[in-house]
Design a protein around this motif. Structure first.
Motif, PDB file in Angstrom:
ATOM      1  N   ALA A 478       0.806  -1.182  -0.112  1.00  0.00           N
ATOM      2  CA  ALA A 478       0.184  -0.038   0.091  1.00  0.00           C
ATOM      3  C   ALA A 478       1.306   1.317  -0.024  1.00  0.00           C
ATOM      4  CB  ALA A 478      -0.609  -0.042   1.247  1.00  0.00           C
ATOM      5  N   LYS A 479       1.944   1.137   0.991  1.00  0.00           N
ATOM      6  CA  LYS A 479       2.395   2.712   0.793  1.00  0.00           C
ATOM      7  C   LYS A 479       3.576   2.651  -0.568  1.00  0.00           C
ATOM      8  CE  LYS A 479       2.842   2.944   6.078  1.00  0.00           C
ATOM      9  NZ  LYS A 479       3.591   2.881   6.753  1.00  0.00           N
ATOM     10  N   CYS A 480       4.436   1.771  -1.264  1.00  0.00           N
ATOM     11  CA  CYS A 480       4.588   2.066  -2.441  1.00  0.00           C
ATOM     12  C   CYS A 480       3.752   2.504  -3.028  1.00  0.00           C
ATOM     13  CB  CYS A 480       4.913   0.345  -2.504  1.00  0.00           C
ATOM     14  SG  CYS A 480       6.620   0.278  -1.933  1.00  0.00           S
ATOM     15  N   GLY A 481       1.946   1.961  -2.667  1.00  0.00           N
ATOM     16  CA  GLY A 481       1.410   3.336  -4.359  1.00  0.00           C
ATOM     17  C   GLY A 481       0.744   1.887  -4.630  1.00  0.00           C
ATOM     18  N   CYS A 482       0.477   0.370  -4.752  1.00  0.00           N
ATOM     19  CA  CYS A 482       0.113  -0.702  -5.152  1.00  0.00           C
ATOM     20  C   CYS A 482      -0.886  -1.327  -4.390  1.00  0.00           C
ATOM     21  CB  CYS A 482       0.818  -1.986  -5.422  1.00  0.00           C
ATOM     22  SG  CYS A 482       2.042  -1.392  -6.054  1.00  0.00           S
ATOM     23  N   THR A 483      -2.301  -0.988  -4.387  1.00  0.00           N
ATOM     24  CA  THR A 483      -3.456  -0.798  -3.259  1.00  0.00           C
ATOM     25  C   THR A 483      -4.013  -1.787  -3.971  1.00  0.00           C
ATOM     26  OG1 THR A 483      -4.323   0.687  -4.528  1.00  0.00           O
ATOM     27  CG2 THR A 483      -4.047   1.228  -2.313  1.00  0.00           C
ATOM     28  N   VAL A 499      -4.856  -5.945  13.457  1.00  0.00           N
ATOM     29  CA  VAL A 499      -3.604  -5.688  12.592  1.00  0.00           C
ATOM     30  C   VAL A 499      -4.249  -5.008  10.982  1.00  0.00           C
ATOM     31  CG1 VAL A 499      -1.054  -5.762  12.447  1.00  0.00           C
ATOM     32  CG2 VAL A 499      -2.717  -5.811  14.961  1.00  0.00           C
ATOM     33  N   SER A 500      -4.061  -6.384  10.737  1.00  0.00           N
ATOM     34  CA  SER A 500      -4.488  -6.764   9.255  1.00  0.00           C
ATOM     35  C   SER A 500      -5.766  -6.098   8.636  1.00  0.00           C
ATOM     36  CB  SER A 500      -5.008  -7.961   8.645  1.00  0.00           C
ATOM     37  OG  SER A 500      -3.832  -9.014   9.363  1.00  0.00           O
ATOM     38  N   TRP A 501      -6.501  -5.148   8.956  1.00  0.00           N
ATOM     39  CA  TRP A 501      -7.151  -4.845   8.958  1.00  0.00           C
ATOM     40  C   TRP A 501      -7.180  -2.847   8.930  1.00  0.00           C
ATOM     41  CZ3 TRP A 501     -12.276  -6.163   6.931  1.00  0.00           C
ATOM     42  CH2 TRP A 501     -12.951  -7.768   6.745  1.00  0.00           C
ATOM     43  N   ASN A 502      -6.739  -2.775  10.188  1.00  0.00           N
ATOM     44  CA  ASN A 502      -5.654  -1.251   9.999  1.00  0.00           C
ATOM     45  C   ASN A 502      -5.323  -1.131   9.010  1.00  0.00           C
ATOM     46  OD1 ASN A 502      -7.823  -1.320  12.081  1.00  0.00           O
ATOM     47  ND2 ASN A 502      -5.416  -1.096  13.432  1.00  0.00           N
ATOM     48  N   ALA A 503      -3.689  -2.492   8.480  1.00  0.00           N
ATOM     49  CA  ALA A 503      -3.142  -2.233   7.816  1.00  0.00           C
ATOM     50  C   ALA A 503      -3.920  -1.412   5.841  1.00  0.00           C
ATOM     51  CB  ALA A 503      -1.862  -3.127   7.921  1.00  0.00           C
ATOM     52  N   MET A 504      -4.818  -2.470   6.034  1.00  0.00           N
ATOM     53  CA  MET A 504      -5.614  -2.135   4.867  1.00  0.00           C
ATOM     54  C   MET A 504      -6.708  -0.493   4.762  1.00  0.00           C
ATOM     55  SD  MET A 504      -5.786  -3.771   1.095  1.00  0.00           S
ATOM     56  CE  MET A 504      -5.886  -2.151   0.758  1.00  0.00           C
ATOM     57  N   ALA A 506      -5.764   1.541   6.427  1.00  0.00           N
ATOM     58  CA  ALA A 506      -4.692   2.467   6.131  1.00  0.00           C
ATOM     59  C   ALA A 506      -3.765   3.367   4.996  1.00  0.00           C
ATOM     60  CB  ALA A 506      -3.268   2.471   7.163  1.00  0.00           C
ATOM     61  N   GLY A 507      -3.953   1.411   4.206  1.00  0.00           N
ATOM     62  CA  GLY A 507      -3.408   1.343   3.014  1.00  0.00           C
ATOM     63  C   GLY A 507      -4.469   2.929   2.205  1.00  0.00           C
ATOM     64  N   TYR A 508      -5.655   2.377   2.326  1.00  0.00           N
ATOM     65  CA  TYR A 508      -6.621   3.472   1.500  1.00  0.00           C
ATOM     66  C   TYR A 508      -6.260   4.425   2.255  1.00  0.00           C
ATOM     67  CZ  TYR A 508      -8.802  -1.197  -1.058  1.00  0.00           C
ATOM     68  OH  TYR A 508      -9.588  -1.848  -1.429  1.00  0.00           O
ATOM     69  N   GLU A 516     -12.965   4.209   0.009  1.00  0.00           N
ATOM     70  CA  GLU A 516     -12.382   2.915  -0.034  1.00  0.00           C
ATOM     71  C   GLU A 516     -12.384   2.569   1.825  1.00  0.00           C
ATOM     72  OE1 GLU A 516     -11.702   4.672  -1.670  1.00  0.00           O
ATOM     73  OE2 GLU A 516     -11.945   3.911  -3.892  1.00  0.00           O
ATOM     74  N   ALA A 517     -11.611   3.675   1.965  1.00  0.00           N
ATOM     75  CA  ALA A 517     -10.853   3.386   3.582  1.00  0.00           C
ATOM     76  C   ALA A 517     -12.784   2.859   4.370  1.00  0.00           C
ATOM     77  CB  ALA A 517     -10.595   3.727   4.302  1.00  0.00           C
ATOM     78  N   LEU A 518     -13.481   4.120   4.813  1.00  0.00           N
ATOM     79  CA  LEU A 518     -14.523   4.045   5.031  1.00  0.00           C
ATOM     80  C   LEU A 518     -15.667   2.771   4.772  1.00  0.00           C
ATOM     81  CD1 LEU A 518     -15.397   7.781   4.885  1.00  0.00           C
ATOM     82  CD2 LEU A 518     -14.928   6.431   6.846  1.00  0.00           C
ATOM     83  N   ALA A 519     -15.499   2.142   3.685  1.00  0.00           N
ATOM     84  CA  ALA A 519     -16.002   0.634   3.068  1.00  0.00           C
ATOM     85  C   ALA A 519     -15.942   0.173   4.125  1.00  0.00           C
ATOM     86  CB  ALA A 519     -16.039   0.734   1.336  1.00  0.00           C
ATOM     87  N   LEU A 520     -14.345  -0.787   4.112  1.00  0.00           N
ATOM     88  CA  LEU A 520     -13.435  -1.618   4.634  1.00  0.00           C
ATOM     89  C   LEU A 520     -14.116  -1.511   5.687  1.00  0.00           C
ATOM     90  CD1 LEU A 520     -12.392  -3.815   3.334  1.00  0.00           C
ATOM     91  CD2 LEU A 520     -10.150  -2.454   4.127  1.00  0.00           C
TER      92      LEU A 520
END
Length: 734
Positions: A478-483, A499-504, A506-508, A516-520
């Motif tokens: 995600a931080k490399c822009g590959c969402t 932690v997994s959910w937070n990572a994704m 945060a990536g959005y 997309e972050a709010l939808a997830l």
């Protein structure tokens, strides 16, 4: 015969366990016994002492090492106490007559005669040996089957076999097999045996089932200090320190005297909670009971005070310890590291070497951690290189990972990756921590190709199903822009936690995909995953970037429902969200009612005023912050200077900038210089801006400042002037 008696008497003594049988069959001559019967009294005393030892053994065999299957000579004891090192032999001539019966009833040994019990006990003893070996080899199901057969075929209850099984289940964390053993015990006459119950509590604790451990503990008809130690350890090791402390207090109310082990466990619980007052009370109890000179207790006290932030108290205790070992030094060094006192940690490390104490791998990890936290990377590398060269200590994977982390945490991602390559060349196998640290380095560098190579290494080494490693991979992509790659990896995870959910999420958010972050987040709730404070911080930032006030208010409601409103980080992010959505009054009201405020909270509110053009209010709050004793940091000064720039408060801005170094020992960064150029430019002080720019001690250019958002709202003429100034600067400063 006379010669043999003489040799025996002078070389062995009457009570020696290894005397030949004829010694005890032949009484000493009356004339040699003495008029006071001293030998008789001495033997009687030893008989009483031996009887007391066996009573202690049967009260709790867990406190004794069982050497029957491993000892190489009959001279070695069958049982040896773990603390006092007192010894017991199954066939010792001073044993009380009831010992053999108790050994048989507990299936721990053999008897000498009686209705065929001897053969059955011997069979049970041999089978117990087989069960032990199966458990040591990890073949728990086979061992369990053998015990089931033993229960069916003999009247002797195999307590020893149960113990081997429970210990095997603890080691393998085999909860299902452990419950089967528990069921067998419950069907036997041993369901009230205190020693078995203690071992059951320990087994459930090791298998991560604290609830089952507590059920066993609650149903025990009687409890000893080991019972309480087992259940307190269960809660402490599962991260439930408060409950561990409560149980310790209950134990004290029962009148049982705690031992050193209990104090160590509860001190660790206090350390994990930073519960200083409870820790001090424990310290007082330790002194009253005379345990303060025990090196393990002392080490744990040092660790507790350090983790509660009391490094001075920890050091005083360390200095006054009557005995110190390498663990003591490592604990104090770690305490300095945890409190950001890297220089003090390094100084103590040098002192340790001067005292002739040989550091071990744990010591080096503590020193490297101290260097990493204090930005002393060059010093850390010197320590790392000296491990093998000066101390003969081969760095293990933890030491390598600590050094790699030191580079990564200080923005030296390339050096971290280079050290990883060296680590592989030296044949050291990375672990999950190594990969997590390296992936974070790649994320900070946006080094996608290196990240993909690490992903390949992770799969080769079998860490692809580790939930922490997978979550960090999601974060890296995600931080490399590959969402899209990050989401595909997230969807295919074998196990997902918060932690997994937070990572994704945060990536959005980090890639401007707030919707997309709010939808997830909504999907996360639908799947029953409980959000934590990090989840809300990430989502609130997404709302702030979108100025999505309604979604922010809904999150605020969720935060209150889930009890995170008193979390200082969540509260500070709420203030920031309301301010960025233009609701500055709501932000201030929330700020005023925060139960706890730190420098982040104050900086967020000051930034809110700055973003809404309320420079004077920002300056007033900054003054209030100082009056309340809160020390401003780099971010605070950026916010205050930005507020001055937005309101064209030139004199006030200059005063704040000058006070950074003079009054607060904060070195200006490029952001602070950019704010000052922005302030002078907004106020039309072009000459002052040029003079200030020429004095800047760092490489700079005004287009960079424009792109970073510090110079905004200017007309074409003003931008042209800045660009011409930049051209002049770039030809002279680089």
């Amino acid at each position: 015969m006379a010669l043999r008696m003489t040799i025996w008497r002078f070389s062995r003594g009457i009570n020696n366990r290894f005397n030949p049988p004829w010694v005890h069959a032949r009484p000493e001559p009356a004339e040699q016994q003495g008029s006071c019967g001293f030998s008789t009294l001495k033997a009687s005393g030893r008989l009483l002492n031996m009887e007391q030892r066996w009573k202690e053994f049967f009260a709790d065999p867990s406190q004794w090492w069982d050497n029957r299957f491993t000892k190489k000579s009959s001279k070695h004891p069958d049982f040896k106490h773990k603390s006092t090192l007192e010894a017991l032999w199954v066939d010792g001539w001073l044993n009380p007559c009831w010992v053999n019966e108790r050994m048989v009833s507990m299936a721990l040994g053999h008897i000498q005669s009686g209705d065929g019990l001897k053969s059955r006990a011997r069979d049970c003893f041999c089978n117990g040996d087989k069960v032990s070996r199966l458990c040591q080899e990890g073949r728990l199901k086979e061992a369990l089957h053998m015990v089931e057969l033993m229960v069916q075929e003999t009247t002797t209850t195999p307590i020893g076999a149960y113990l081997y099984l429970l210990k095997g289940c603890s080691k393998k964390k085999a909860l299902a097999e452990g419950k089967q053993v528990h069921a067998l015990i419950a069907q036997s006459v041993l369901d009230s045996n205190i020693f078995l119950a203690n071992t059951l509590v320990h087994m459930y604790s090791k298998c991560g089932s604290v609830l089952d451990a507590h059920k066993v503990f609650s149903n025990m008809p009687q409890r000893n200090v080991y019972s309480w130690t087992a259940i307190i350890s269960a809660y402490a090791n599962s991260g439930q320190g408060e409950e561990a402390i409560n149980l310790f207090q209950q134990m004290q109310r029962t009148g049982l005297a705690p031992d050193k082990v209990v104090f160590v466990v509860v001190l660790k619980a206090c350390a994990s909670l930073a519960a200083l007052e409870q820790g001090k009370q424990l310290h007082s109890d330790i002194i009253k009971r005379g345990f303060q000179s025990d090196v393990i207790v002392g080490n744990t006290l040092v660790d507790m005070y350090a983790k509660c932030g009391c490094t001075d108290d920890a050091r005083e205790l360390f200095n006054n310890m009557s005995e110190r070992n390498v663990v003591s030094w490592s604990a104090m060094i770690a305490g300095y590291a945890q409190n950001g006192l890297g220089k003090e940690a390094l100084a103590l490390y040098e002192h340790m070497k001067q005292e002739g104490v040989q550091p071990d791998n744990v010591t080096f990890v503590c020193v490297l951690s101290a260097c990493a936290h204090s930005r002393l990377v060059d010093e850390g590398r010197c320590v790392f290189d000296s491990m093998r060269k000066d101390h003969g200590v081969t760095p293990d994977v933890v030491s390598w990972s600590a050094m790699i982390a030191g580079y990564a945490q200080n923005g030296l991602g390339k050096e971290a990756l280079a050290l990883y390559e060296q680590m592989k060349q030296e044949g050291v196998q990375p672990n999950n921590v190594t990969f997590v640290v390296l992936l974070k380095a790649c994320a900070s560098l946006a080094a996608l190709e290196q990240g993909k190579q690490l992903h390949s290494d992770i799969i080769k080494r079998g860490f692809q199903s580790d939930v922490i490693v997978e979550s960090t991979l999601v974060d890296m992509y995600a931080k490399c822009g590959c969402t899209e790659d990050a989401r595909e990896l997230f969807n295919n995870m074998s196990e997902r936690n918060v932690v997994s959910w937070n990572a994704m999420i945060a990536g959005y958010a980090q890639n401007g995909l707030g919707k997309e972050a709010l939808a997830l987040y909504e999907q996360m709730k639908q799947e029953g995953v409980q959000p934590n404070n990090v989840t809300f911080v990430v989502l609130l930032k997404a709302c702030a970037s979108l100025a999505a006030l309604e979604q922010g208010k809904q999150l605020h409601s969720d935060i209150i429902k889930r009890g995170f409103q008193s979390d200082v980080i969540v509260g500070s992010t709420l203030v920031d969200m309301y301010a960025k959505c233009g609701c500055i009054e709501d932000a201030r009201e929330l700020f005023n009612y925060m139960s706890e405020r730190n420098v982040v909270s104050w900086s967020a509110m000051i930034a809110g005023y700055a973003q809404n053009g309320l420079g004077k209010e920002a300056l007033a709050l900054y003054e209030q912050m100082k009056q309340e004793g809160v020390q401003p940091n780099n971010v605070t000064f950026t916010c205050v200077l930005s507020a001055c720039a937005h309101s064209r408060l030139v004199d006030e801005g200059r005063y704040v900038f000058d006070s950074m170094c003079k009054d607060h020992d904060v070195t200006p960064t490029k952001e602070h210089y950019a704010c000052m150029v922005d302030l002078l430019a907004r106020a039309g002080c072009w000459v002052d801006a040029e003079l200030f720019t020429n004095k800047m001690p760092i490489s700079h250019s005004v287009p960079l400042l424009v792109n970073s958002g510090f110079l905004t709202g200017y007309g074409p003429t003003q931008i042209t002037a800045h660009q011409s100034l930049a051209v002049k600067q770039e030809t002279t400063v680089s």
